[in-house]
Design a protein around this motif. Structure first.
Motif, PDB file in Angstrom:
ATOM      1  N   VAL A  74      94.675  43.261  12.199  1.00  0.00           N
ATOM      2  CA  VAL A  74      95.418  42.871  13.399  1.00  0.00           C
ATOM      3  C   VAL A  74      95.025  41.470  13.854  1.00  0.00           C
ATOM      4  O   VAL A  74      95.884  40.624  14.111  1.00  0.00           O
ATOM      5  CB  VAL A  74      95.170  43.883  14.535  1.00  0.00           C
ATOM      6  N   ARG A  75      93.724  41.218  13.920  1.00  0.00           N
ATOM      7  CA  ARG A  75      93.216  39.958  14.450  1.00  0.00           C
ATOM      8  C   ARG A  75      92.999  38.896  13.379  1.00  0.00           C
ATOM      9  O   ARG A  75      93.182  37.718  13.627  1.00  0.00           O
ATOM     10  CB  ARG A  75      91.905  40.196  15.186  1.00  0.00           C
ATOM     11  N   GLY A  76      92.541  39.316  12.213  1.00  0.00           N
ATOM     12  CA  GLY A  76      92.191  38.370  11.165  1.00  0.00           C
ATOM     13  C   GLY A  76      90.699  38.078  11.147  1.00  0.00           C
ATOM     14  O   GLY A  76      90.020  38.155  12.176  1.00  0.00           O
ATOM     15  N   ALA A  77      90.191  37.733   9.962  1.00  0.00           N
ATOM     16  CA  ALA A  77      88.756  37.492   9.798  1.00  0.00           C
ATOM     17  C   ALA A  77      88.290  36.295  10.622  1.00  0.00           C
ATOM     18  O   ALA A  77      87.212  36.333  11.224  1.00  0.00           O
ATOM     19  CB  ALA A  77      88.438  37.272   8.321  1.00  0.00           C
ATOM     20  N   ASP A  78      89.073  35.226  10.663  1.00  0.00           N
ATOM     21  CA  ASP A  78      88.663  34.026  11.402  1.00  0.00           C
ATOM     22  C   ASP A  78      88.512  34.330  12.889  1.00  0.00           C
ATOM     23  O   ASP A  78      87.591  33.824  13.548  1.00  0.00           O
ATOM     24  CB  ASP A  78      89.686  32.902  11.199  1.00  0.00           C
ATOM     25  N   TRP A  79      89.415  35.153  13.432  1.00  0.00           N
ATOM     26  CA  TRP A  79      89.357  35.502  14.855  1.00  0.00           C
ATOM     27  C   TRP A  79      88.075  36.278  15.152  1.00  0.00           C
ATOM     28  O   TRP A  79      87.363  35.980  16.112  1.00  0.00           O
ATOM     29  CB  TRP A  79      90.571  36.320  15.264  1.00  0.00           C
ATOM     30  N   ILE A  80      87.774  37.283  14.336  1.00  0.00           N
ATOM     31  CA  ILE A  80      86.572  38.095  14.567  1.00  0.00           C
ATOM     32  C   ILE A  80      85.323  37.220  14.494  1.00  0.00           C
ATOM     33  O   ILE A  80      84.437  37.299  15.347  1.00  0.00           O
ATOM     34  CB  ILE A  80      86.483  39.227  13.525  1.00  0.00           C
ATOM     35  N   TYR A  81      85.253  36.389  13.458  1.00  0.00           N
ATOM     36  CA  TYR A  81      84.084  35.531  13.240  1.00  0.00           C
ATOM     37  C   TYR A  81      83.878  34.583  14.419  1.00  0.00           C
ATOM     38  O   TYR A  81      82.746  34.402  14.900  1.00  0.00           O
ATOM     39  CB  TYR A  81      84.282  34.746  11.949  1.00  0.00           C
ATOM     40  N   THR A  82      84.959  33.999  14.905  1.00  0.00           N
ATOM     41  CA  THR A  82      84.857  33.064  16.027  1.00  0.00           C
ATOM     42  C   THR A  82      84.564  33.794  17.331  1.00  0.00           C
ATOM     43  O   THR A  82      83.728  33.358  18.134  1.00  0.00           O
ATOM     44  CB  THR A  82      86.152  32.256  16.174  1.00  0.00           C
ATOM     45  N   TYR A  83      85.230  34.917  17.547  1.00  0.00           N
ATOM     46  CA  TYR A  83      85.053  35.691  18.777  1.00  0.00           C
ATOM     47  C   TYR A  83      83.608  36.123  18.975  1.00  0.00           C
ATOM     48  O   TYR A  83      83.037  35.979  20.069  1.00  0.00           O
ATOM     49  CB  TYR A  83      85.979  36.902  18.734  1.00  0.00           C
ATOM     50  N   MET A  84      82.979  36.629  17.936  1.00  0.00           N
ATOM     51  CA  MET A  84      81.607  37.119  18.053  1.00  0.00           C
ATOM     52  C   MET A  84      80.600  35.990  18.228  1.00  0.00           C
ATOM     53  O   MET A  84      79.438  36.243  18.561  1.00  0.00           O
ATOM     54  CB  MET A  84      81.241  37.959  16.826  1.00  0.00           C
ATOM     55  N   ARG A  85      81.022  34.755  18.042  1.00  0.00           N
ATOM     56  CA  ARG A  85      80.137  33.603  18.241  1.00  0.00           C
ATOM     57  C   ARG A  85      80.553  32.783  19.462  1.00  0.00           C
ATOM     58  O   ARG A  85      80.129  31.636  19.608  1.00  0.00           O
ATOM     59  CB  ARG A  85      80.158  32.715  16.991  1.00  0.00           C
ATOM     60  N   SER A  86      81.386  33.381  20.319  1.00  0.00           N
ATOM     61  CA  SER A  86      81.938  32.631  21.450  1.00  0.00           C
ATOM     62  C   SER A  86      81.601  33.224  22.805  1.00  0.00           C
ATOM     63  O   SER A  86      82.220  32.874  23.816  1.00  0.00           O
ATOM     64  CB  SER A  86      83.470  32.525  21.301  1.00  0.00           C
ATOM     65  N   PHE A  87      80.633  34.127  22.870  1.00  0.00           N
ATOM     66  CA  PHE A  87      80.171  34.627  24.166  1.00  0.00           C
ATOM     67  C   PHE A  87      79.307  33.569  24.843  1.00  0.00           C
ATOM     68  O   PHE A  87      78.615  32.802  24.183  1.00  0.00           O
ATOM     69  CB  PHE A  87      79.363  35.912  23.988  1.00  0.00           C
ATOM     70  N   TYR A  88      79.364  33.541  26.161  1.00  0.00           N
ATOM     71  CA  TYR A  88      78.514  32.622  26.923  1.00  0.00           C
ATOM     72  C   TYR A  88      78.200  33.229  28.284  1.00  0.00           C
ATOM     73  O   TYR A  88      78.931  34.092  28.792  1.00  0.00           O
ATOM     74  CB  TYR A  88      79.184  31.253  27.093  1.00  0.00           C
ATOM     75  N   ALA A  89      77.089  32.805  28.863  1.00  0.00           N
ATOM     76  CA  ALA A  89      76.645  33.338  30.150  1.00  0.00           C
ATOM     77  C   ALA A  89      77.635  32.979  31.259  1.00  0.00           C
ATOM     78  O   ALA A  89      78.052  31.823  31.391  1.00  0.00           O
ATOM     79  CB  ALA A  89      75.267  32.787  30.486  1.00  0.00           C
ATOM     80  N   ASP A  90      78.021  33.989  32.034  1.00  0.00           N
ATOM     81  CA  ASP A  90      78.934  33.790  33.153  1.00  0.00           C
ATOM     82  C   ASP A  90      78.575  34.804  34.232  1.00  0.00           C
ATOM     83  O   ASP A  90      79.019  35.960  34.188  1.00  0.00           O
ATOM     84  CB  ASP A  90      80.386  33.972  32.694  1.00  0.00           C
ATOM     85  N   PRO A  91      77.771  34.415  35.222  1.00  0.00           N
ATOM     86  CA  PRO A  91      77.318  35.352  36.261  1.00  0.00           C
ATOM     87  C   PRO A  91      78.451  35.986  37.051  1.00  0.00           C
ATOM     88  O   PRO A  91      78.251  37.048  37.667  1.00  0.00           O
ATOM     89  CB  PRO A  91      76.447  34.470  37.169  1.00  0.00           C
ATOM     90  N   ALA A  92      79.638  35.390  37.022  1.00  0.00           N
ATOM     91  CA  ALA A  92      80.754  35.930  37.792  1.00  0.00           C
ATOM     92  C   ALA A  92      81.367  37.167  37.148  1.00  0.00           C
ATOM     93  O   ALA A  92      82.095  37.911  37.800  1.00  0.00           O
ATOM     94  CB  ALA A  92      81.832  34.858  37.962  1.00  0.00           C
ATOM     95  N   ARG A  93      81.082  37.408  35.877  1.00  0.00           N
ATOM     96  CA  ARG A  93      81.652  38.545  35.165  1.00  0.00           C
ATOM     97  C   ARG A  93      80.769  39.793  35.333  1.00  0.00           C
ATOM     98  O   ARG A  93      79.562  39.687  35.547  1.00  0.00           O
ATOM     99  CB  ARG A  93      81.803  38.221  33.676  1.00  0.00           C
ATOM    100  N   PRO A  94      81.371  41.001  35.243  1.00  0.00           N
ATOM    101  CA  PRO A  94      80.605  42.238  35.460  1.00  0.00           C
ATOM    102  C   PRO A  94      79.389  42.380  34.549  1.00  0.00           C
ATOM    103  O   PRO A  94      78.348  42.871  34.980  1.00  0.00           O
ATOM    104  CB  PRO A  94      81.647  43.332  35.180  1.00  0.00           C
ATOM    105  N   PHE A  95      79.501  41.970  33.286  1.00  0.00           N
ATOM    106  CA  PHE A  95      78.381  42.080  32.352  1.00  0.00           C
ATOM    107  C   PHE A  95      77.632  40.764  32.190  1.00  0.00           C
ATOM    108  O   PHE A  95      76.763  40.646  31.326  1.00  0.00           O
ATOM    109  CB  PHE A  95      78.878  42.570  30.989  1.00  0.00           C
ATOM    110  N   GLY A  96      77.970  39.787  33.015  1.00  0.00           N
ATOM    111  CA  GLY A  96      77.255  38.515  32.986  1.00  0.00           C
ATOM    112  C   GLY A  96      77.628  37.600  31.855  1.00  0.00           C
ATOM    113  O   GLY A  96      76.952  36.588  31.628  1.00  0.00           O
ATOM    114  N   VAL A  97      78.687  37.917  31.109  1.00  0.00           N
ATOM    115  CA  VAL A  97      79.116  37.068  29.999  1.00  0.00           C
ATOM    116  C   VAL A  97      80.632  36.950  29.978  1.00  0.00           C
ATOM    117  O   VAL A  97      81.359  37.795  30.516  1.00  0.00           O
ATOM    118  CB  VAL A  97      78.641  37.615  28.631  1.00  0.00           C
TER     119      VAL A  97
END
Length: 248
Positions: free
Chosen positions: A119-142
């Protein structure tokens, strides 16, 4: 007639939803150089999935024994190190998370990941899992640059560390401005940046495999079919020449 129209409307709506789900993100995707022949990479990817992803995401269209066999993992070793839910070796890969509670915790039920690569493609998964960042405004902080306002926590934070957005001062229109240049982990993770990228590549490799376990077998058989057609074409051409030789 109403039944036919209703069926067509449902089908069109389903196709539209799938198109939206598969639509590309607004950020460039990194190339995932997967290799389904790399059994070691697939084994590491399976280990990552079972340890970090299976708690929330099921893989209910894939069986343990099929995975062990394809990835060349001894059955007893696989059951000891990759099976944590008390199921049998021939069972589907599911988890025990209640659907109702998970929807309340995350805002939506975590999706099954058996076919996510298709559905998403390998490039999307690979990039998505390396694109988290700290964000205190979000419920889980990311948050995530590929999937803004994502409801998923950064489950691999202990491996990567805490990634943060980084900026550089650049001259724009005669003024010095902060320009976003990417994400960088704080170094608190168990892996280096290069090791983490490889781990995500292994995980992506495994998810591509589960999306179509027969892919390598299909390619292997495809070469035999191609060879048969080539030989058949040559024989058919020679037979045609023999039949029409006396008609000249």
């Amino acid at each position: 007639m109403k039944t036919i129209l209703k069926t067509c409307l449902i089908a069109a709506t389903s196709l539209w939803s799938a198109a939206i789900l598969a639509a590309g993100p607004t950020v460039p995707l990194d190339k995932a150089n997967i290799d389904l022949h790399d059994k070691a990479s697939l084994q590491r990817g399976a280990q990552l999935f079972m340890n970090y992803c299976l708690g929330c995401h099921s893989m209910q269209y894939q069986r343990y024994n099929r995975t062990f066999r394809d990835l060349e993992i001894p059955e007893d070793l696989g059951m000891e190190n990759l099976q944590f839910t008390g199921e049998k070796v021939g069972d589907l890969i599911t988890n025990a998370m209640p659907a109702k509670q998970s929807g309340e915790w995350f805002g939506v039920n975590p999706p099954d990941l058996t076919l996510v690569s298709r559905v998403r493609g390998a490039d999307w998964i690979y990039t998505y899992m390396r694109s988290f960042y700290a964000d205190p405004a979000r419920p889980f902080g990311v948050n995530n640059t590929v999937f803004p306002n994502v409801g998923m926590p950064h489950v691999l934070e202990e491996l990567q560390g805490v990634p943060r957005k980084t900026y550089e001062q650049r001259m724009i229109d005669g003024e010095m401005k902060d320009v976003y240049v990417g994400l960088k982990a704080d170094g608190s993770g168990m892996l280096t940046a290069e090791e983490y990228d490889q781990a995500i590549l292994d995980l992506t490799n495994f998810l591509v495999y589960t999306g179509e376990p027969m892919m390598l077998e299909q390619r292997r058989l495809g070469w035999y079919v191609f060879g048969f057609l080539l030989v058949f074409t040559i024989l058919a051409y020679l037979l045609k020449r023999e039949f029409f030789r006396d008609l000249k």
